[in-house]
Design a protein around this motif. Structure first.
Motif, short mmCIF file in Angstrom:
data_model
loop_
_atom_site.label_atom_id
_atom_site.label_comp_id
_atom_site.label_asym_id
_atom_site.label_seq_id
_atom_site.Cartn_x
_atom_site.Cartn_y
_atom_site.Cartn_z
N ASP A 4 0.73 -1.09 0.08
CA ASP A 4 0.13 -0.07 0.12
C ASP A 4 0.98 1.26 -0.26
O ASP A 4 1.93 1.49 0.85
N THR A 5 0.67 2.20 -1.04
CA THR A 5 1.49 3.38 -1.02
C THR A 5 1.33 4.30 0.31
O THR A 5 2.52 4.54 0.53
N LEU A 16 3.48 2.71 2.73
CA LEU A 16 5.17 2.72 2.36
C LEU A 16 5.68 4.30 2.77
O LEU A 16 6.40 4.23 3.36
N ASN A 17 4.71 5.03 2.33
CA ASN A 17 5.19 6.62 2.56
C ASN A 17 5.35 6.83 4.29
O ASN A 17 6.03 7.45 4.57
N THR A 28 8.36 5.07 5.46
CA THR A 28 9.63 5.88 5.19
C THR A 28 9.67 6.98 6.07
O THR A 28 10.82 7.37 6.42
N GLN A 82 10.00 6.14 -3.01
CA GLN A 82 8.92 7.00 -3.43
C GLN A 82 8.07 6.61 -4.62
O GLN A 82 8.65 6.43 -5.84
N ASN A 83 6.69 6.60 -4.60
CA ASN A 83 6.00 6.05 -5.79
C ASN A 83 6.30 4.68 -6.42
O ASN A 83 6.05 4.33 -7.58
N ALA A 84 6.82 3.77 -5.34
CA ALA A 84 6.86 2.51 -5.93
C ALA A 84 5.59 1.63 -5.91
O ALA A 84 4.72 2.08 -5.08
N LYS A 85 5.64 0.54 -6.51
CA LYS A 85 4.35 -0.23 -6.52
C LYS A 85 4.49 -1.08 -5.20
O LYS A 85 3.45 -1.45 -4.50
N ALA A 86 5.65 -1.60 -4.72
CA ALA A 86 5.71 -2.35 -3.46
C ALA A 86 7.31 -2.21 -2.83
O ALA A 86 8.06 -1.80 -3.72
N LEU A 128 7.44 1.78 -10.42
CA LEU A 128 6.76 1.98 -11.29
C LEU A 128 7.57 2.15 -12.81
O LEU A 128 8.53 2.80 -12.81
#
Length: 280
Positions: free
Chosen positions: A9-10, A13-14, A17, A96-100, A120
C-alpha cells in the motif's frame, strides 16, 4: 532465523519511510527488534552516563501486507539486529511512488537486511532496485539490555505544545546557551528557560492540559502551581524535535525532578518514547 515482509500500500509505504527518516535523525546506530506482531527501533545509550534512549514501536499489521518471521527458537520468537539507521532511510528514499517494497534477512558474504523496491515503469517491464544493508545479529544474552524502558515515577506530566513551535524556540535558544531548563506544573504550564551570566530568557506556554490518569506517586499531593524542572543539553532536545517527521496525535512530557525528561509521542499505529537525562 528468518524474516521477510512486504508493503504493497502506497500510504503505508510513505508512512514507513517517514518513520525511518525520523529514526535516522534520532539515532546513528540502532537496534531493530522483530517479533510476530511488532517492530521496534531501539536506542539504549546509558542514561546514567548522559546518553539518550529511545523506544519506537510499530504494529506490523498496520504496515505490511505480508509478514513472516521465525526467531531464534519457539520460546524466544524474536530477532534483534543492529544497523545504521541512515542506511535504511537512504534505501527507502528510492521507494517513493513504488508499487511495492520487500524487506528480508539475507546472507551475502555478510548478514544483510535486503530492501527490494518494485518501481513503477512506463513500459510493462518491472524495475527492481535492491539495497543490501549490513547488519549485526545481536545474541540472545544481550537482549536483556534492549527491553522497553521503564518510565520513572514522574513529578509532572503535561501535553506538549505544537512541536514545530517548540523547535523554533529551542533553535533560537541554542545560540545563547548550551543547556536549557524545562519547567512544568500540574496546571498545564510549561516553561523553556536559559540562563547565563548576562541574560535569562524564558518562553512560557499555558493551558496545555494534563493527560487523564497521568499521576505518578511523586505527583500525589503536589501543589498544582509548583514547578518540576530538569536541566538538559539543548542540542539533545533540538535533535529530538528536529527528528519529528509527522505530527503526533498526542505528545506528552513527563518530568522527573532534576533527573530526566521523558517524551511520549503517539502517532497513527506508532508510539515513540524518548528519554533525555539531566545534566550533572
Amino acid at each position: 532465523m528468518k524474516f521477510r515482509a512486504k508493503i504493497a500500500d502506497t500510504g503505508c509505504l510513505n508512512h514507513f519511510t517517514r518513520i525511518s527518516n525520523m529514526i535516522a535523525k534520532l539515532a546513528k546506530t540502532c537496534t531493530l527488534r522483530i517479533s510476530p506482531d511488532k517492530l521496534n527501533f531501539i536506542l539504549s545509550d546509558k542514561v546514567a552516563n548522559g546518553g539518550v534512549s529511545m523506544w519506537c514501536e510499530l504494529e506490523q499489521e498496520s504496515f505490511f501486507s505480508e509478514f513472516q518471521m521465525e526467531g531464534i527458537s519457539a520460546e524466544n520468537n524474536e530477532i534483534y539486529i543492529e544497523l545504521t539507521a541512515e542506511n535504511l532511510s537512504r534505501a527507502l528514499k528510492t521507494a517513493q511512488n513504488a508499487k511495492a517494497l520487500k524487506i528480508k534477512l539475507t546472507n551475502k558474504h555478510f548478514p544483510c537486511l535486503t530492501v527490494s523496491v518494485d518501481l513503477l515503469s512506463i513500459s510493462s517491464s518491472s524495475r527492481i532496485v535492491t539495497h543490501d544493508i549490513p547488519i549485526k545479529v545481536i545474541p540472545r544474552k544481550l537482549w536483556k539490555d534492549l527491553q522497553e524502558p521503564v518510565v520513572p515515577d514522574f513529578d509532572v506530566s503535561i501535553y506538549l505544545p505544537v512541536l514545530k513551535t517548540m523547535k523554533s524556540v529551542v533553535e533560537k535558544m541554542k545560540n545563547i546557551s548550551s543547556y536549557l531548563i524545562i519547567e512544568a506544573n500540574l496546571n498545564g504550564e510549561l516553561n523553556l528557560k536559559i540562563e547565563t551570566e548576562l541574560v535569562c530568557v524564558t518562553t512560557h506556554f499555558k493551558d496545555l492540559g494534563r493527560p487523564p490518569l497521568a499521576s505518578g506517586s511523586a505527583s500525589q499531593g503536589r501543589n498544582p502551581e509548583q514547578m518540576a524542572e530538569v536541566r538538559i543539553d539543548v542540542k539533545k532536545l533540538l535533535q529530538f524535535l528536529a527528528g519529528q517527521q509527522v505530527n503526533p496525535t498526542k505528545a506528552l512530557c513527563n518530568i522527573v525532578n532534576n533527573k530526566i525528561v521523558h517524551f511520549d509521542l503517539l502517532l497513527e499505529d506508532v508510539s515513540l518514547q524518548y528519554f533525555i537525562p539531566a545534566l550533572s
